[in-house]
Motif scaffolding. Structure first.
Motif, PDB file in Angstrom:
ATOM      1  N   ALA A  48      33.385 -26.630 -12.194  1.00 24.30           N
ATOM      2  CA  ALA A  48      34.545 -26.563 -11.313  1.00 24.30           C
ATOM      3  C   ALA A  48      35.814 -26.722 -12.150  1.00 24.30           C
ATOM      4  CB  ALA A  48      34.460 -27.650 -10.246  1.00 24.30           C
ATOM      5  N   ASP A  55      38.845 -28.303 -10.807  1.00 20.32           N
ATOM      6  CA  ASP A  55      39.688 -29.058  -9.884  1.00 20.32           C
ATOM      7  C   ASP A  55      40.722 -29.860 -10.679  1.00 20.32           C
ATOM      8  OD1 ASP A  55      40.859 -30.714  -8.035  1.00 20.32           O
ATOM      9  OD2 ASP A  55      38.978 -31.426  -7.162  1.00 20.32           O
ATOM     10  N   ASP A 112      40.738 -33.763 -10.426  1.00 20.20           N
ATOM     11  CA  ASP A 112      39.515 -34.524 -10.720  1.00 20.20           C
ATOM     12  C   ASP A 112      39.279 -34.709 -12.213  1.00 20.20           C
ATOM     13  OD1 ASP A 112      37.281 -35.969  -9.953  1.00 20.20           O
ATOM     14  OD2 ASP A 112      35.962 -34.215  -9.900  1.00 20.20           O
ATOM     15  N   PRO A 142      29.119 -29.464  -8.496  1.00 22.33           N
ATOM     16  CA  PRO A 142      29.393 -29.199  -9.914  1.00 22.33           C
ATOM     17  C   PRO A 142      28.733 -30.239 -10.805  1.00 22.33           C
ATOM     18  CG  PRO A 142      31.329 -30.150  -8.857  1.00 22.33           C
ATOM     19  CD  PRO A 142      30.333 -29.871  -7.761  1.00 22.33           C
ATOM     20  N   ASN A 170      33.516 -30.685 -14.638  1.00 21.23           N
ATOM     21  CA  ASN A 170      34.827 -30.299 -14.124  1.00 21.23           C
ATOM     22  C   ASN A 170      35.799 -30.168 -15.286  1.00 21.23           C
ATOM     23  OD1 ASN A 170      36.529 -29.890 -11.619  1.00 21.23           O
ATOM     24  ND2 ASN A 170      37.773 -31.406 -12.707  1.00 21.23           N
ATOM     25  N   GLY A 198      39.375 -29.978 -15.225  1.00 30.41           N
ATOM     26  CA  GLY A 198      40.640 -30.075 -14.514  1.00 30.41           C
ATOM     27  C   GLY A 198      41.837 -29.840 -15.405  1.00 30.41           C
TER      28      GLY A 198
END
Length: 345
Positions: free
Chosen positions: A92, A94, A97, A115, A118, A120
């Protein structure tokens, strides 16, 4: 992983709760400079790991692909970015996050709609750092040989603020606590490792910080392709595995002939049902079951469910080819003989 102390951003390695409570064995490395891996988290050497993106722009995805390749260039492990529904690595992007990843084979224990990584932010070598975790590598600053003396009040104050906004508990887990020697392979601290956080001098009692390591160090490259991780000299799982016949009349004799050695087997299930794989003998063994058809898809693991210190796995299986990995619990010095068998229940 930023070069400015005031805006330093860090990732988290997501360790399963059971592993925070359990001590494991270590392998000494004869004084060589090393990165560190968490024990029993490595994939089978030669495996192909499938990756699925959960969002992200074309540019973000390209950075992830490129930096994953920094590792596979030096190791006998492969990533395929095919967005497979059952991909072991699911990424992911994000921005709220942070950056984090589960470690090694823990990824396959995560529900398939969630996920496992991540990204981010993508400062410098952040994606490579997270793929290092996905391959089983731990944070270098938590190396038990690191010798870092933290100025804990300052560290906690800084990381409780933006952009990390961590709780004191998270800060202690991800920065201040060191792994014990019983939890990792590799004991020598590598100040150039991409798995090492950047942190400012004011965070330590001796006023010595670290640089922002944005690329793999020479030690990272050597270690990921070493016999402690993913050596190129080992064949793919389907070629290196010894065939076991289900319900064979006799047990298969085997041995862990050298410390750190792993034995790999495969067997074919023709009819769905419950099957039992077990070891017998005087040796303390750990066994992992993977499949079907996929030597990276962890089905079950066991340590001492068999007789004495032997491993035993009993589980329902669908038709297909399965893989068993057997290793000594004491990877530092353990050797010994055993026998192996798979039977229908």
């Amino acid at each position: 992983m930023s070069s400015t102390p005031e805006k330093a951003r860090f990732c988290t390695d997501r360790i399963l709760f059971r592993d925070q409570q359990r001590l494991q064995r270590t392998v000494d490395v004869d004084g060589r400079l090393q990165a560190i891996t968490l024990l029993h988290k490595l994939w089978i050497t030669g495996s192909t790991l499938h990756v699925r993106f959960l969002g992200g722009t074309p540019a973000q995805r390209q950075v992830a692909r490129e930096q994953a390749g920094w590792w596979t260039e030096h190791a006998n492990i492969h990533f395929v970015f095919d967005d497979a529904p059952d991909a072991q690595i699911r990424i992911a992007f994000d921005p709220t996050d942070g950056a984090w990843s589960y470690v090694g084979t823990d990824n396959v224990t995560i529900p398939p709609d969630e996920p496992t990584m991540n990204l981010g932010f993508l400062d410098g070598g952040t994606a490579a750092h997270e793929f290092g975790h996905a391959l089983g590598l731990a944070h270098e600053h938590q190396n038990p040989d690191g010798g870092i003396r933290w100025n804990e009040p300052v560290v906690i104050k800084d990381l409780m603020g933006p952009p990390n906004n961590w709780s004191p508990e998270t800060i202690r887990h991800n920065v201040l606590k060191k792994y014990t020697a019983d939890q990792v392979k590799g004991t020598k601290f590598d100040p150039k490792s991409i798995m090492l956080y950047f942190f400012p001098a004011r965070w330590t009692l001796d006023g010595v910080g670290t640089e922002a390591n944005e690329v793999l160090s020479e030690v990272d490259k050597a270690y990921i392709g070493s016999t402690d991780a993913y050596p190129r000299t080992i064949k793919p799982p389907e070629l290196q595995a010894t065939e076991l016949l289900v319900d064979a009349a006799n047990r298969t004799p085997a041995s862990i002939g050298a410390a750190g050695e792993e034995d790999l087997y495969k067997f074919t299930v023709a009819t769905a049902g419950t099957y039992v794989a077990n070891t017998r003998g005087p040796t303390d063994l750990v066994m992992d079951l993977f499949g079907p058809e996929d030597p990276t898809r962890l089905v079950a693991s066991d340590d001492d469910s068999g007789v004495g210190l032997n491993a035993r796995i009993a589980t329902a299986l669908d038709p297909g080819t399965y893989y068993l990995r057997v290793r000594h619990f004491d990877e530092k010095t353990g050797t010994g003989t055993y026998t192996m068998k798979v039977r229908s229940a």
